[in-house]
Enzyme design. Structure first.
Site, short mmCIF file in Angstrom:
data_model
loop_
_atom_site.label_atom_id
_atom_site.label_comp_id
_atom_site.label_asym_id
_atom_site.label_seq_id
_atom_site.Cartn_x
_atom_site.Cartn_y
_atom_site.Cartn_z
N LYS A 217 4.97 70.65 61.81
CA LYS A 217 4.10 71.47 61.22
C LYS A 217 4.57 72.86 61.24
O LYS A 217 4.43 73.70 60.36
CB LYS A 217 2.76 71.08 62.11
CG LYS A 217 2.89 71.32 63.31
CD LYS A 217 2.54 72.83 63.80
CE LYS A 217 2.46 72.61 65.23
NZ LYS A 217 2.16 74.20 66.16
N THR A 274 -1.75 76.01 61.85
CA THR A 274 -0.44 76.80 62.12
C THR A 274 0.02 77.31 60.55
O THR A 274 0.78 78.41 60.85
CB THR A 274 0.68 75.66 62.52
OG1 THR A 274 0.29 74.87 63.67
CG2 THR A 274 1.75 76.51 62.80
#
Length: 363
Positions: A217, A274
């Site tokens: 991610k 994120t």
């Protein structure tokens, strides 16, 4: 009873007890290795009911925390409670600890845990919060730990991952994460130890899926940051996040992870946070690159490790080895290596050979 108390954690005994009840009955010393943002906030979280030893690599930082009850570099406004003892002595930190939380950058995990291993209690549970892939070996973090810890401790290696900015955890804002261990009983022990009204843990035995989601991610967040930095719009952001999740899923499943894990907290949940949260260091790296700034200048300004920079190279190497396509990661790698501009990388992604959105043969 000492650290042997950790043996009282058993799956059946957890079923009818709330986490705070378990902690009152079974208090164990806890070591937190790493006094960065996440290590600091987790030490405060654990220090609600337990004595905690917070290890800092720097003696000056350890002394400052111990005397001023503040971390002079990270989360500087967070008061460090008296139950937390800061030390730069690794042996002192882990000796007799029932739980050892390794809140370390991925590139430091091997060396620190190898040095800690001879001083650890054999039945302690090790919790990794590192999100990355070792560049030199292509190993996930639990594999690195398995490489340096004694054989009998491997079943007690766990990892914690999910959407969790350290500052918000420190501010007691609601946070939900996943704890993974091949033997889920040990994940449940960590789940009980950490959970409280503002920090909730789920457990799973899919440690591969959780770790791949946590590592990749960060790579996707750099790509999304570049797109946002160039002003390419919300459509592009959504596309990168969705196709990025497809890449994460492909690699995770090839390595033995499960599809449902990547749709959960450590996959989609952490990816959403994120890629869109301005507290994300990896997103900040991408934003800077998209604005045309040099990588060295961006990382120096951030002042903390942006794991995605290293993980991009490691993920591309690993994917090539196992035969998985990661086109977004590959383009991010080219930009980080100076072999393409963000604009060139974006054009390359948009003009790739057309194909089906879902191809079961590629998953």
């Amino acid at each position: 009873m000492g650290c042997r108390r950790v043996n009282f954690y058993r799956a059946k005994s957890l079923q009818n007890l709330a986490p705070h009840d378990i902690l009152r009955r079974v208090a164990v010393p806890i070591a937190v290795l790493g006094a960065g943002s996440f290590g600091t906030c987790l030490s405060v979280l654990c220090g609600r009911e337990n004595d905690v030893r917070l290890w800092a690599r720097s003696k000056d930082i350890a002394e400052a925390i111990q005397t001023r009850r503040r971390n002079p570099r990270y989360l500087t406004d967070l008061r460090i409670p008296g139950r937390i003892t800061a030390t730069a002595d690794l042996e002192e930190a882990v000796d007799g600890a029932g739980f050892i939380i390794a809140a370390l950058p991925s590139h430091a995990l091997r060396a620190v845990m190898k040095a800690a291993a001879p001083h650890m209690t054999p039945d302690s549970i090790v919790i990794s919060t590192s999100k990355g892939i070792e560049v030199e070996t292509g190993m996930l973090m639990h594999q690195v730990l398995g490489d340096v810890l004694p054989d009998e401790q491997r079943s007690r290696i766990t990892c914690l991952s999910g959407p969790s900015f350290a500052r918000e955890v420190a501010q007691r804002k609601p946070t939900v994460v996943t704890v993974a261990c091949a033997e889920e009983e040990n994940a449940m022990a960590v789940q009980a130890m950490l959970s409280c009204p503002w920090f909730r843990c789920y457990s799973t035995d899919d440690i591969v899926g959780v770790e791949v989601g946590g590592a990749l991610k960060n790579v996707v967040a750099i790509a999304v940051g570049m797109s946002d930095g160039m002003g390419l719009g919300l459509n592009a952001r959504a596309a990168l996040m969705t196709r990025g999740l497809a890449e994460v899923t492909r690699l995770a499943m090839e390595l033995g992870g499960r599809l449902e894990t990547l749709g959960g907290l450590s996959g989609m949940g952490d990816l959403l946070l994120t890629c869109t949260g301005d507290l994300s260091r990896n997103r900040q790296v991408g934003l800077g690159l998209g604005l045309g700034r040099p990588l060295e200048e961006i990382t120096a300004e951030i002042g903390e490790v942006a794991e995605g920079v290293r993980t991009t190279r490691a993920a591309c190497r690993l994917a090539e080895r196992v035969g998985v396509e990661l086109p977004i990661a590959e383009m991010v790698h080219k930009v980080l290596s100076g072999d393409a501009s963000p604009a060139e990388a974006g054009r390359a992604l948009m003009t790739r050979q057309l194909g089906r959105e879902y191809d079961p043969d590629r998953l």
